[in-house]
Design an enzyme around this catalytic site. Structure first.
Site, PDB file in Angstrom:
ATOM      1  N   ARG A   1      18.948 -13.837 -31.635  1.00 36.24           N
ATOM      2  CA  ARG A   1      18.109 -12.630 -31.547  1.00 36.24           C
ATOM      3  C   ARG A   1      18.918 -11.392 -31.144  1.00 36.24           C
ATOM      4  NH1 ARG A   1      13.998 -16.675 -29.977  1.00 36.24           N
ATOM      5  NH2 ARG A   1      12.365 -16.569 -31.562  1.00 36.24           N
TER       6      ARG A   1
ATOM      7  N   HIS B   1      26.352 -22.227 -30.563  1.00 37.91           N
ATOM      8  CA  HIS B   1      26.049 -23.430 -31.352  1.00 37.91           C
ATOM      9  C   HIS B   1      27.333 -24.207 -31.649  1.00 37.91           C
ATOM     10  CE1 HIS B   1      22.623 -20.752 -32.785  1.00 37.91           C
ATOM     11  NE2 HIS B   1      21.984 -21.806 -32.361  1.00 37.91           N
TER      12      HIS B   1
ATOM     13  N   GLN C   1      13.514 -25.164 -22.134  1.00 40.50           N
ATOM     14  CA  GLN C   1      13.472 -26.044 -23.308  1.00 40.50           C
ATOM     15  C   GLN C   1      14.248 -27.331 -23.031  1.00 40.50           C
ATOM     16  OE1 GLN C   1      14.022 -24.864 -27.581  1.00 40.50           O
ATOM     17  NE2 GLN C   1      16.124 -25.524 -27.248  1.00 40.50           N
TER      18      GLN C   1
ATOM     19  N   LYS D   1      22.148 -24.671 -22.552  1.00 39.88           N
ATOM     20  CA  LYS D   1      21.469 -24.372 -21.283  1.00 39.88           C
ATOM     21  C   LYS D   1      20.845 -22.986 -21.274  1.00 39.88           C
ATOM     22  CE  LYS D   1      23.975 -26.976 -17.755  1.00 39.88           C
ATOM     23  NZ  LYS D   1      24.676 -26.762 -16.466  1.00 39.88           N
ATOM     24  N   LYS D   2      21.166 -22.157 -22.265  1.00 44.00           N
ATOM     25  CA  LYS D   2      20.543 -20.841 -22.297  1.00 44.00           C
ATOM     26  C   LYS D   2      19.024 -20.990 -22.380  1.00 44.00           C
ATOM     27  CE  LYS D   2      19.965 -16.852 -25.081  1.00 44.00           C
ATOM     28  NZ  LYS D   2      18.818 -17.448 -25.698  1.00 44.00           N
TER      29      LYS D   2
HETATM   30  O1  PAF Z   1      16.782 -24.112 -29.604  1.00 50.00           O
HETATM   31  C1  PAF Z   1      16.453 -24.115 -30.807  1.00 50.00           C
HETATM   32  O2  PAF Z   1      17.177 -23.640 -31.662  1.00 50.00           O
HETATM   33  C2  PAF Z   1      15.121 -24.735 -31.209  1.00 50.00           C
HETATM   34  O3  PAF Z   1      14.153 -24.511 -30.247  1.00 50.00           O
HETATM   35  C3  PAF Z   1      15.229 -26.229 -31.554  1.00 50.00           C
HETATM   36  C4  PAF Z   1      15.653 -27.055 -30.361  1.00 50.00           C
HETATM   37  C5  PAF Z   1      16.232 -26.432 -32.686  1.00 50.00           C
HETATM   38  C6  PAF Z   1      13.870 -26.755 -32.018  1.00 50.00           C
HETATM   39  O4  PAF Z   1      13.405 -26.056 -33.134  1.00 50.00           O
END
Ligand code: PAF
EC number: 6.3.2.1
Length: 274
Positions: free
Chosen positions: A183, A33, A149, A144-145
């Site tokens: 996780r 992050h 998504q 990209k992990k």
């Molecule tokens: O990747 C995440 O942490 C979540 O899926 C996100 C993009 C913040 C949406 O809740």
């Protein structure tokens, strides 16, 4: 760093800000992050992060309740990373009434992770669009992990003509190759030692593909078997096209190998571009 939980307060705080770069998260922040926050700085003037554990993207038997919530430590990390504004709504702030209008992604929501987590990508796309409408960024970054998504969000932004540039940040790994993930904290010490196997197998498959192997099903089967022997329960190991996550259709398509597998009670996902 300013912290806001209400939509109105956040909007007021961002009104006079220029070129907003946004990094949405569910908190329990790790170096993956933080690397997105650092990259964000290069793309605009105001870096906005959000922390919200989004109930809509969790299935009924998933880990919504036990998902790690580490707000104070997260705030310290965001401030140290130079984030300007944090949006940290409560559920009542973001979903003051049941969220009945949702974003329905197309077929991509039913393959790979979507097959094993029905409704997950609907929940992700819905909260991300809502957050985009609140923050109104010019740029947004996602890791990209979470490859599928990222594709769902990229496609949503393009097809709905959102004026937002979507940027994918490289996966950050521990020294032994394990992709950083909130996780990972669920893993026991023994499981943590075993966990890097997933990345090692993806690297092996990538190298084999690079060497010209096109026996995709056999590569997927062998990796699933090795994981099974080591005690994992695998949802999928899949060689797919980077462009649409469909199985390779031949030609010079760029590929990606994706996997999701469960070690004890912890479901890990990872991927590698070829
Ligand atoms: O990747 C995440 O942490 C979540 O899926 C996100 C993009 C913040 C949406 O809740």
């Amino acid at each position: 760093m300013q912290i806001h939980s209400s939509i109105l307060d956040l909007r007021a705080a961002l009104k006079t800000r220029s070129r907003i770069v946004f990094v949405p998260t569910m908190g329990n922040l790790h170096d993956g992050h933080i690397s997105l926050m650092t990259q964000a700085r290069a793309h605009g003037d105001t870096v906005v992060a959000s922390i919200f554990v989004n109930r809509l993207q969790f299935g009924p038997n998933e880990d919504f309740d036990k998902y790690p919530r580490t707000f104070q430590a997260d705030c310290d990390k965001l401030a140290a990373a130079g984030v300007d504004v944090l949006f940290a709504p409560t559920e009542a702030d973001l979903y003051p009434e049941p969220q009945e209008y949702t974003v329905e992604p197309p077929d991509i929501q039913n393959i790979l992770d979507g097959e094993f987590r029905p409704g997950h990508f609907r929940g992700v796309a819905t909260v991300v669009l809502k957050l985009f409408n609140i923050v109104q960024p010019q740029v947004a970054l996602f890791g990209k992990k979470d490859y599928q998504q990222l594709m769902v969000i990229r496609n949503m932004a393009r097809q709905l003509a959102l004026p937002i540039q979507i940027i994918g940040g490289e996966t950050v790994r521990a020294d032994d190759g394990l992709a950083l993930s909130s996780r990972n904290g669920y893993l026991s010490a023994t499981e943590r030692t075993e966990a890097p196997r997933l990345h090692r197998l993806l690297v092996q498959i990538r190298d084999s593909l690079r060497a010209g192997n096109t026996a995709y099903a056999e590569l997927e089967r062998a990796a699933t078997a090795e994981l099974g022997q080591a005690g994992w329960k695998t949802d999928y190991v899949a060689v797919r096209q980077q462009s649409d996550l469909k199985p390779p259709s031949g030609g010079k398509q760029a590929l990606v190998v994706l996997a999701a597998s469960r070690l004890g009670n912890t479901r890990l996902i990872d991927n590698i571009e070829v």
